[in-house]
Scaffold this active site. Sequence first.
Site, short mmCIF file in Angstrom:
data_model
loop_
_atom_site.label_atom_id
_atom_site.label_comp_id
_atom_site.label_asym_id
_atom_site.label_seq_id
_atom_site.Cartn_x
_atom_site.Cartn_y
_atom_site.Cartn_z
N PHE A 194 0.90 -1.22 0.05
CA PHE A 194 0.14 -0.05 -0.05
C PHE A 194 0.89 1.33 0.17
O PHE A 194 1.74 1.24 0.66
CB PHE A 194 -0.94 0.13 1.31
CG PHE A 194 -1.74 1.05 1.38
CD1 PHE A 194 -3.21 1.01 0.56
CD2 PHE A 194 -1.64 2.25 2.16
CE1 PHE A 194 -3.87 2.12 0.92
CE2 PHE A 194 -2.45 3.28 2.36
CZ PHE A 194 -3.56 3.11 1.42
N ASN A 207 -3.02 1.36 11.23
CA ASN A 207 -3.96 2.11 10.03
C ASN A 207 -4.34 0.93 9.19
O ASN A 207 -3.70 0.34 8.13
CB ASN A 207 -2.90 3.13 8.78
CG ASN A 207 -3.89 3.39 7.79
OD1 ASN A 207 -5.06 3.31 7.74
ND2 ASN A 207 -3.30 3.91 6.79
N PRO A 208 -5.50 0.13 9.71
CA PRO A 208 -5.58 -1.23 9.44
C PRO A 208 -6.59 -1.12 7.91
O PRO A 208 -7.07 -0.03 7.59
CB PRO A 208 -6.61 -1.73 10.33
CG PRO A 208 -7.30 -0.47 10.72
CD PRO A 208 -6.30 0.49 10.92
#
Length: 298
Positions: free
Chosen positions: A95, A192-193
């Site tokens: 990500f 920050n899942p």
Amino acid sequence: MTPEPALSLADAVREATAVLAAAGVPSPKVDAELLAGHLLGVGPGRLRALALGDTPAPAGYAELVAERAQRTPLQHITGVAHFRYLELAVGPGVFIPRPETESVVQLVIDWLKDRAPSARPKIVDLGTGSGAIAGSIAHEVPGAEVHAVEFSEFAHAWAAKNLLPLGVHLVRGDLRDALPELNGSFDVVVSNPPYIPAEAVPNEPEVALHDPPEALYGGGADGMELPTAAAASAARLLVPGGYFVMEHAEVQAGWIAAMLERSGLWSQVATHLDLNGRERATSAVRKPDARSDERIGQ
């Protein structure tokens, strides 16, 4: 036959901006300049100075612009994502950190600065991805003992490149049951899942086609399975009075705050705005309870 003169840097950037704008790239001029600067090895200021003269466009520039016009993320092309004071190695399988997450790091730094829980505070980042949060804390909080957990094999490999030089303790594991041997020992848990609902496919091709799905979708129709699990792990890992902060979507702020309140494990639940004024993160302080007291005493 006389060869065509090389396109100047200024003209090439101008043409690239038009190409990227036509492709729907959100920041065409910035991206055109960053691609040129990447090839020339210069920053934006130096690039603009070079464009005032007769500097030629760098070799391979048109190819990179064409790749970006296909909505390949800029960071995948350059191999670098800038986050606070760090340059992070990124690419397929991880990500790409967003600017909004920088405010989550600031919440942790401010809390540590105001309270100074120990001379060597202990922090863990659950679901570290590229390592942006954990790496920034390690870089900006001298003496901190920083841990990071990542489940994805590919993201873990990128995190290792970014975090090991900073002294972060990186483990491959699931945020739902990570680090049981360190229960009740952390001053801060940050996460920050993944939190996107199952049916909410992102509009941006850079996200929908290139960010790994396991870093986006939080599980369940509402996307809240992993955020809920991150909160449960935080309660397990923190010392009494420890600080938890989690990033989420703006529309999830009320649900997450209510979930933390209902559990009875947290006090001082607060929602925080990012630089765009959106409800981007929620924090809370771990209440003492009999289970945590017994665990710490073991």
